[in-house]
Write an enzyme that holds these catalytic residues in place. Structure first.
Site, PDB file in Angstrom:
ATOM      1  N   ASP A  92       0.829  -1.192   0.000  1.00  0.00           N
ATOM      2  CA  ASP A  92       0.000   0.000   0.000  1.00  0.00           C
ATOM      3  C   ASP A  92       0.869   1.248   0.000  1.00  0.00           C
ATOM      4  O   ASP A  92       1.458   1.586   1.016  1.00  0.00           O
ATOM      5  CB  ASP A  92      -0.888  -0.039   1.254  1.00  0.00           C
ATOM      6  CG  ASP A  92      -1.755   1.204   1.369  1.00  0.00           C
ATOM      7  OD1 ASP A  92      -2.012   1.839   0.329  1.00  0.00           O
ATOM      8  OD2 ASP A  92      -2.168   1.525   2.493  1.00  0.00           O
ATOM      9  N   ASP A 308      -1.932   5.710  -5.450  1.00  0.00           N
ATOM     10  CA  ASP A 308      -2.084   4.800  -4.321  1.00  0.00           C
ATOM     11  C   ASP A 308      -2.326   3.351  -4.736  1.00  0.00           C
ATOM     12  O   ASP A 308      -3.414   2.990  -5.163  1.00  0.00           O
ATOM     13  CB  ASP A 308      -3.268   5.294  -3.470  1.00  0.00           C
ATOM     14  CG  ASP A 308      -3.512   4.401  -2.274  1.00  0.00           C
ATOM     15  OD1 ASP A 308      -2.656   3.567  -1.962  1.00  0.00           O
ATOM     16  OD2 ASP A 308      -4.574   4.548  -1.652  1.00  0.00           O
TER      17      ASP A 308
END
Ligand code: NAG
Ligand code: NAG
Ligand code: NAG
Ligand code: NAG
Length: 484
Positions: A92, A308
């Site tokens: 992440d 992201d």
């Protein structure tokens, strides 16, 4: 059925210290781990010993895929502790902490539909594990100052809340992380470094669910608390990494170190942001520039566009979303659009979507562009049934209203390079089943790193949109809570 949750994650907007919290978050070192703590001086001495000049490239084993009705996420395998055990963690780039589910935790998943075996980390069964107390440097610098009410025996706690409403709470431990150091073409050797990470004591309902369950999350953000920043500050690696998320075969490439091939064009990162934000300048649909209000990309207003990897789809504010969707369907007047799961615009189409719909190109500062093909922004949920991957962030997010966020929907099948040393990010369309070349900073040698796939994605079609659509939402808030 609720589709919202799933896999997950992303980014941190707020770090705040709560000086009063609920009391069940106190972990007392002496009771549980008598005699195992070490002083800060001992940590420092240990780190100085280990610090050497050996900057190397790291090859992370990757699995998963970005299809919203399959796993919808990418994860890596890392080793933790001595003897080392394997943990599967979601990668992440929108958050800054590594955490794993710990022994004795509440509501931790025990099984995963992703076909991987879950493991709980147990500090007391690793000979190199040390608990981090609230007076230690890592704790005070993460919280930007002394912890109110800190006593020598209190642990340093954390709480991370992600944008989909999920959260994890626990305490920090320091232990060895075991990674694969690139030592030749398609060749690695095990290496380790000492890092602080979160030991999950309590997970929210979503993080405890077995669908898409993993051992934890590996935040690749640039804050000092991330694994990459910690390894860089002990001289192990450079703060440069790249991913190539393979949505065709699953898995892909995730390497830490300087990528020398392919070459990518880059754009500067917006400074002083908690996430990887870049400056968007324009959007083209087909070969027409989308007509938008002039202030739509204004960085004072919007802080740029967030990149992201922990978010499955891509989010655009109303003011971009509406005209974009109108343009996408402009040539398809006969289509019947309907909404699935109150969130997804879907339709039936039996032609080749690449012929029937326009490509979309995002333009960024320094002439970097990102072209997204119809087969990338449309995903199929059944034969001839397609849904639009673009999401309206006005409708989706709470505090993050109006943001522009590009997740795996547009990042996959590209080599994306994050150069934190030079504060740039760049990408190029790439075959993520092929290989890249990285430089070993220690020897200067250039080595080939190939793709990995921790499981066969095609065998794990875990559900259809109705049971399993991951609309991974973003991390809105990160609260590091503390109790006194
Ligand atoms: C970490 O590296 C040291 C030195 O190379 C080695 O002795 C130790 O066994 C390694 N630990 C793990 C958990 O791999
Ligand atoms: C992060 O670490 C660097 C180098 O160790 C230090 O100079 C900087 O102040 C730290 N940043 C924060 C926000 O603590
Ligand atoms: C980063 O910046 C340095 C100094 O400006 C430059 O020499 C180097 O080539 C840059 N690295 C990359 C990967 O662009
Ligand atoms: C991608 O690379 C792999 C491995 O080299 C190759 O087998 C495959 O055909 C390539 N795919 C495309 C679309 O070129």
């Amino acid at each position: 059925m609720e589709i919202a949750r799933l896999a997950v994650v992303s980014f941190l907007l707020v770090i705040s210290l709560l000086s009063t919290g609920d009391c069940n978050l106190v972990f007392n070192v002496h009771h549980k781990f008598k005699g195992r703590e070490r002083s800060l001086e001992a940590f420092k001495a240990h780190d100085v010993l280990r610090r050497g000049r050996f900057l190397s490239a790291i090859d992370l084993n990757l699995g998963g895929n970005g299809h919203p009705s399959e796993s919808g996420l990418y994860f890596a395998k890392i080793g933790l502790g001595t003897p080392a055990k394997d943990y599967y963690v979601q990668v992440d780039t929108g958050s800054d902490l590594l955490w794993v589910n710990c022994a004795g935790c509440t509501n931790c998943p025990r099984k995963s539909d992703l076909g991987i075996e879950l493991t709980l980390y147990n500090p007391s069964s690793s000979s190199t594990s040390n608990l981090v107390t609230c007076g230690q440097d890592f704790c005070t610098s993460t919280y930007d100052g002394p912890i109110p009410g800190c006593r020598p025996e209190l642990l340093c706690e954390y709480k991370v809340a992600y944008g989909d409403g999920s959260s994890t709470t626990g305490y920090f431990v320091k232990d060895h992380v075991v990674l694969d150091r690139v030592t030749g073409n398609f060749k690695t050797e095990s290496t380790n470094g000492s890092i602080v990470f979160g030991c999950g004591a309590q997970q929210s309902v979503q993080l405890g669910a077995t669908s898409a369950a993993l051992d934890g999350i590996l935040g690749f953000g640039q804050a000092n608390s991330s694994m990459i920043s910690q390894l860089a500050s002990s001289g192990k690696i450079k703060r440069i990494f790249a991913h190539c998320l393979d949505n065709i075969n699953g898995g892909g490439i995730f390497a830490i170190g300087e990528v020398v091939q392919p070459k990518v064009r880059t754009t500067p990162l917006v400074q002083q942001q908690a996430h990887y934000n870049v400056f968007m300048k324009a959007i083209e649909v087909g070969d027409e520039v989308l007509n938008l209000p002039t202030d739509v990309f204004d960085t004072d207003l919007r802080k740029g566009t967030i990149i992201d990897s922990g978010t499955t789809l891509a989010y655009l504010p109303d003011v971009i979303y509406e005209p974009l969707i109108a343009k996408i369907f402009a040539r398809q007047t006969g289509l019947k659009l309907h909404t699935v799961e109150e969130q997804f615009t879907c339709f039936e189409y039996d032609g080749n979507v690449d012929d029937g719909f326009p490509t979309i190109t995002f333009h960024f500062e320094d002439s970097l562009s990102l072209t997204v093909h119809p087969h990338e922004y449309l995903f199929d949920i059944a034969s001839n049934k397609w849904c639009v991957g673009w999401q309206n962030s006005g409708a989706q997010s709470r505090d993050g209203k109006d943001m522009i966020l590009l997740g795996d929907l547009v990042l996959q099948n590209r080599l994306v390079l994050y150069d934190l040393e030079n504060q740039t990010i760049g990408w190029t369309e790439y075959n993520c089943s092929s290989s890249i070349k990285v430089r070993d900073e220690h020897s200067g040698a250039i080595y080939t790193v190939g793709p990995h796939n921790l499981y066969s994605a095609s065998s794990v079609r875990v559900g259809t949109i109705s049971s399993m659509l991951l609309s991974i939402l973003l991390l809105l808030t990160v609260l590091h809570s503390f109790t006194n």
